[in-house]
Design an enzyme around this catalytic site. Structure first.
Site, PDB file in Angstrom:
ATOM      1  N   LYS A  39       0.873  -1.314  -0.130  1.00  0.00           N
ATOM      2  CA  LYS A  39      -0.030   0.122  -0.184  1.00  0.00           C
ATOM      3  C   LYS A  39       0.728   1.222   0.043  1.00  0.00           C
ATOM      4  O   LYS A  39       1.766   1.242   0.737  1.00  0.00           O
ATOM      5  CB  LYS A  39      -0.850   0.060   0.967  1.00  0.00           C
ATOM      6  CG  LYS A  39      -1.628   1.192   1.140  1.00  0.00           C
ATOM      7  CD  LYS A  39      -2.589   1.167   2.487  1.00  0.00           C
ATOM      8  CE  LYS A  39      -3.580   2.350   2.577  1.00  0.00           C
ATOM      9  NZ  LYS A  39      -4.332   2.179   3.656  1.00  0.00           N
ATOM     10  N   ASP A  61      -2.148  10.041  -6.121  1.00  0.00           N
ATOM     11  CA  ASP A  61      -0.948  10.032  -6.547  1.00  0.00           C
ATOM     12  C   ASP A  61      -0.336   8.735  -6.549  1.00  0.00           C
ATOM     13  O   ASP A  61       0.785   8.350  -6.416  1.00  0.00           O
ATOM     14  CB  ASP A  61       0.137  11.140  -6.033  1.00  0.00           C
ATOM     15  CG  ASP A  61      -0.002  11.265  -4.231  1.00  0.00           C
ATOM     16  OD1 ASP A  61      -0.205  10.283  -3.659  1.00  0.00           O
ATOM     17  OD2 ASP A  61       0.753  12.188  -3.820  1.00  0.00           O
ATOM     18  N   ARG A  73       1.008  -5.452   3.424  1.00  0.00           N
ATOM     19  CA  ARG A  73       0.070  -6.023   4.239  1.00  0.00           C
ATOM     20  C   ARG A  73      -0.266  -7.199   3.581  1.00  0.00           C
ATOM     21  O   ARG A  73      -0.046  -7.811   2.564  1.00  0.00           O
ATOM     22  CB  ARG A  73      -1.287  -5.263   4.182  1.00  0.00           C
ATOM     23  CG  ARG A  73      -1.103  -3.635   3.714  1.00  0.00           C
ATOM     24  CD  ARG A  73      -2.370  -2.867   3.900  1.00  0.00           C
ATOM     25  NE  ARG A  73      -3.339  -3.019   2.466  1.00  0.00           N
ATOM     26  CZ  ARG A  73      -4.387  -2.352   2.555  1.00  0.00           C
ATOM     27  NH1 ARG A  73      -4.920  -1.783   3.691  1.00  0.00           N
ATOM     28  NH2 ARG A  73      -5.265  -2.192   1.419  1.00  0.00           N
ATOM     29  N   ARG A  92     -13.731  -7.306  -0.846  1.00  0.00           N
ATOM     30  CA  ARG A  92     -14.668  -6.697  -0.254  1.00  0.00           C
ATOM     31  C   ARG A  92     -16.229  -6.545  -0.655  1.00  0.00           C
ATOM     32  O   ARG A  92     -16.332  -6.976  -1.831  1.00  0.00           O
ATOM     33  CB  ARG A  92     -14.233  -5.094  -0.572  1.00  0.00           C
ATOM     34  CG  ARG A  92     -12.771  -4.735  -0.224  1.00  0.00           C
ATOM     35  CD  ARG A  92     -12.092  -3.757  -1.216  1.00  0.00           C
ATOM     36  NE  ARG A  92     -10.809  -4.002  -0.657  1.00  0.00           N
ATOM     37  CZ  ARG A  92      -9.909  -3.072   0.043  1.00  0.00           C
ATOM     38  NH1 ARG A  92     -10.923  -2.352   0.576  1.00  0.00           N
ATOM     39  NH2 ARG A  92      -8.750  -3.320   0.459  1.00  0.00           N
ATOM     40  N   ASP A 141     -16.585  -0.267   0.312  1.00  0.00           N
ATOM     41  CA  ASP A 141     -15.395  -0.644  -0.146  1.00  0.00           C
ATOM     42  C   ASP A 141     -14.381  -0.955   0.883  1.00  0.00           C
ATOM     43  O   ASP A 141     -13.178  -1.464   0.618  1.00  0.00           O
ATOM     44  CB  ASP A 141     -14.920   0.391  -1.133  1.00  0.00           C
ATOM     45  CG  ASP A 141     -14.842   1.533  -0.558  1.00  0.00           C
ATOM     46  OD1 ASP A 141     -15.781   2.079   0.376  1.00  0.00           O
ATOM     47  OD2 ASP A 141     -13.754   2.225  -0.748  1.00  0.00           O
ATOM     48  N   ASP A 157      -8.118  -1.729   5.786  1.00  0.00           N
ATOM     49  CA  ASP A 157      -8.031  -0.393   5.647  1.00  0.00           C
ATOM     50  C   ASP A 157      -8.116   0.505   6.740  1.00  0.00           C
ATOM     51  O   ASP A 157      -9.059   1.248   6.937  1.00  0.00           O
ATOM     52  CB  ASP A 157      -9.239   0.061   4.656  1.00  0.00           C
ATOM     53  CG  ASP A 157      -9.264  -0.688   3.269  1.00  0.00           C
ATOM     54  OD1 ASP A 157      -8.009  -0.967   3.022  1.00  0.00           O
ATOM     55  OD2 ASP A 157      -9.926  -0.717   2.415  1.00  0.00           O
TER      56      ASP A 157
HETATM   57  C1  LIG Z   1     -11.579   3.381   2.774  1.00  0.00           C
HETATM   58  O1  LIG Z   1     -12.437   3.864   1.758  1.00  0.00           O
HETATM   59  C2  LIG Z   1     -12.458   5.137   1.621  1.00  0.00           C
HETATM   60  C3  LIG Z   1     -13.254   5.697   0.967  1.00  0.00           C
HETATM   61  O2  LIG Z   1     -14.569   4.925   0.897  1.00  0.00           O
HETATM   62  C4  LIG Z   1     -10.978   5.081   0.546  1.00  0.00           C
HETATM   63  O3  LIG Z   1     -10.744   6.609   0.185  1.00  0.00           O
HETATM   64  C5  LIG Z   1      -9.872   4.746   1.403  1.00  0.00           C
HETATM   65  O4  LIG Z   1      -8.594   4.442   0.585  1.00  0.00           O
HETATM   66  C6  LIG Z   1     -10.177   3.288   2.177  1.00  0.00           C
HETATM   67  N1  LIG Z   1      -9.564   3.601   3.329  1.00  0.00           N
HETATM   68  C7  LIG Z   1      -8.197   3.275   3.695  1.00  0.00           C
HETATM   69  C8  LIG Z   1      -7.518   3.706   4.907  1.00  0.00           C
HETATM   70  O5  LIG Z   1      -7.839   2.457   2.527  1.00  0.00           O
END
Ligand SMILES: *[C@@H]1O[C@H](CO)[C@@H](O)[C@H](O)[C@H]1NC(C)=O
Ligand SMILES: *[C@@H]1O[C@H](CO)[C@@H](O)[C@H](O)[C@H]1NC(C)=O
Ligand SMILES: *[C@@H]1O[C@H](CO)[C@@H](O)[C@H](O)[C@H]1NC(C)=O
Length: 578
Positions: free
Chosen positions: A184, A196, A254, A261, A331, A341
């Protein structure tokens, strides 16, 4: 590419960690599964060896030759530019190497050895650094970015996808478990939209620390193997206030069984790609839901109902440690019901059902007390996505399953909090006992984690007399409530229903359930501030402490990790841009 004719050394770790064998390299470089299988067989049948097969060089490590993800369609377009993708689950795209020098600032020994069969000495090699920073890939595996969609803050957002993440390998370990390795912060992909493709140090430190901490708290989660820092400039408006600052790019490796998802299925359903939807659902069932019969005509229903109950379980577990995810969009919700996430998450300190970790979430949609509701909302979106695969009868049944979510959640929640209070068996008044304790905490603003912990540490005799030891600060907070003594009596009475239980046993049990240390925001922030000055000592300290959150540790005590948060922490805002 990571291939070599070097002499290979495979260590068979015995309990004494002393017994090493040399192997012919051609067996180990790109071993076929069948070869590994016979090696395993030999190991398992040897009295001298623990069942371990750990390699001490990345050159000897190989991703699975027959990658199951190959069964899913990949976008035929190979160029890396932002676009709408159709009829595909993935796009082929390589990570973008950093242009500056990179350094490994932290890694998880347990992930390397426990999941990836890698001796932790591998982490110090330059091969490893290149692999986990995205500048070298494993031969035979073309990295992938996943196409998905999602509902964000209640609105369908269309195609989203991995905008800064690359799946760089899948690995079948010595236990036969298949793990997906994802970077990531590794650069742009066809799904980057305006981004970016990078992640900054502070958000990467938080993800690295928290995903491992959650694992040791016993909560299903993705894991973090490594954290790499570059000097590449990444520009961020940390608080969305027009103040753009130069930060440094970082990348986390990760690891999860799967990164699919709810939004993975929504994407296909929303664009009418039903045969691909069926294919992906069948793939996920086959790979990740072994208890479901893959030829059963009701398998999709069985899948949905499993996700419903596992999601109820996950959210109840989050609540049991006061964890607020912060961005529960569809997501960001795993189909395997693991926590993924990590963004503007937080552990609640003073008890408050309206605790919101993301300070820009003004509506409080993702406040801690709303997570179960949002979970149900997300599961409803999952059901809508699955609808094209269900007949009318199955749709009815699935709706009934979804309607059962609140009950599943409450029974799991009650079970977890019952064990937080050390209660054995069940009693119809337990939920009331739990709820009234939470009310006392809410009224007094008592610290959630330490109130439960100190209830685990105090003796019943002390509690009966309300003679709370000096340093049990959270219980002193809650004891300011006039009803605390009544609550304590009710609690003591409830415990007496199990006459065979001893106080020592109760305390033991509760101390294994109620952590003494969680990653409070100020702790993460303090580690981040030092990391920004290239001092990673607190990242490593926290990593070490949070591996044993249930055990009192000297360095953690000295560092104030079980104390009331320092004054400056009250002014902390969780940074939202990452
Ligand atoms: C989770 O979702 C958000 C918006 O839905 C997205 O922008 C983000 O990348 C995701 N969060 C993470 C921390 O990956
Ligand atoms: C799986 O489902 C099929 C179709 O309903 C059935 O014929 C088969 O016996 C089932 N297998 C098992 C192991 O239950
Ligand atoms: C925090 O909440 C705001 C307002 O709803 C939202 O725009 C923002 O994307 C959230 N932050 C993250 C990282 O999701």
């Amino acid at each position: 590419m990571l291939q070599s004719r070097d002499v290979a050394v495979v260590c068979l770790w015995t309990l004494s960690r002393a017994f090493c064998l040399a192997w012919a390299p051609d067996l180990i470089v790109n071993p076929k599964k069948s070869e590994l299988g016979s090696l395993h067989y030999a190991l398992n049948n040897s009295d001298h060896c623990q069942r371990r097969l750990i390699v001490s060089s990345l050159k000897l490590w190989s991703v699975s030759v027959e990658d199951v993800l190959g069964q899913l369609p990949v976008d035929p377009v190979k160029e890396n530019y932002v676009r709408k993708v159709k009829e595909s689950i993935f796009s082929h795209v390589y990570p973008t190497p950093f242009s500056s020098e990179t350094r490994l600032v932290a890694f998880s020994e347990d992930v390397l050895e426990g999941l990836l069969d890698l001796d932790s000495s591998v982490a110090h090699s330059s091969d490893f650094l290149q692999f986990v920073s995205g500048s070298k890939t494993i031969s035979g595996f073309v990295p992938l970015a996943h196409r998905y969609g999602g509902h964000q803050f209640g609105v369908w957002a269309g195609q989203l996808g991995d905008g800064r993440a690359h799946l760089i390998a899948t690995y079948v370990n010595r236990f036969g478990e298949r793990w997906e390795l994802q970077l990531k912060g590794s650069g742009k992909t066809p799904y980057s939209r305006n981004g970016d493709g990078r992640a900054v140090l502070r958000s990467s430190v938080r993800e690295f620390l928290c995903s491992e901490a959650m694992y040791y708290l016993g909560i299903p989660t993705s894991r973090a193997a490594s954290l790499v820092l570059s000097s590449d400039a990444v520009w961020r408006d940390q608080f969305y206030n027009g103040n753009v600052k130069k930060e440094r790019g970082a990348v986390v490796l990760r690891v999860a069984k799967s990164w699919f998802r709810i939004g993975s299925l929504e994407m296909l359903s929303n664009s009418g790609e039903y045969s691909l939807l069926k294919k992906l659902v069948d793939f996920i069932i086959k790979e990740h839901f072994p208890s479901i019969n893959t030829s059963d005509p009701h398998r999709v229903l069985a899948f949905f109902s499993t996700v419903v109950s596992q999601t109820a379980d996950l959210i109840a577990r989050w609540m049991s440690v006061g964890f607020a995810h912060g961005v529960c969009n569809t997501d960001n919700f795993s189909l395997l019901s693991i926590t993924i996430d990590y963004g503007p998450f937080g552990f609640m300190e003073k008890y408050d059902a309206d605790y919101i970790p993301n300070t820009s979430d003004d509506e409080g949609r993702y406040r801690i007390g709303n997570q179960a509701n949002v979970g149900m909302y997300n599961l409803n979106k999952l059901l809508l996505a699955l609808n094209p695969l269900l007949d009318d009868r199955q749709k009815q049944l699935a709706s009934a399953v979804l309607a059962g979510f609140p009950n599943l959640y409450y029974s799991r929640f009650t079970e977890l909090f019952r064990s937080k209070l050390g209660l054995l068996g069940d009693n119809e008044d337990d939920l009331a006992l739990i709820a009234s304790l939470l009310n006392l905490m809410e009224d007094t603003g008592a610290d959630f984690t330490m109130s439960f912990r100190q209830l685990s540490e105090i003796t019943l005799e002390q509690l009966a007399r309300l003679s709370i030891p000096q340093d049990f600060w959270a219980l002193h907070e809650i004891n300011q409530h006039k009803d605390f003594s009544a609550w304590s009596s009710a609690y003591l009475q409830r415990l007496q229903r199990n006459p065979e239980d001893t106080d020592a046993d109760r305390r033991q049990r509760m101390m294994r359930t109620n952590p003494r240390y969680v990653l409070r925001n100020w702790m993460a922030e303090s580690a981040v501030l030092k990391a920004e000055r290239n001092d990673f000592s607190e990242v490593r300290l926290l990593q070490r402490v949070l591996r044993q959150p249930f055990r009192r540790q000297k360095m953690a005590e000295v560092s104030g990790y079980s104390q009331k948060s320092p004054e400056w922490a009250n002014r902390l805002k969780v940074s939202c841009s990452s």
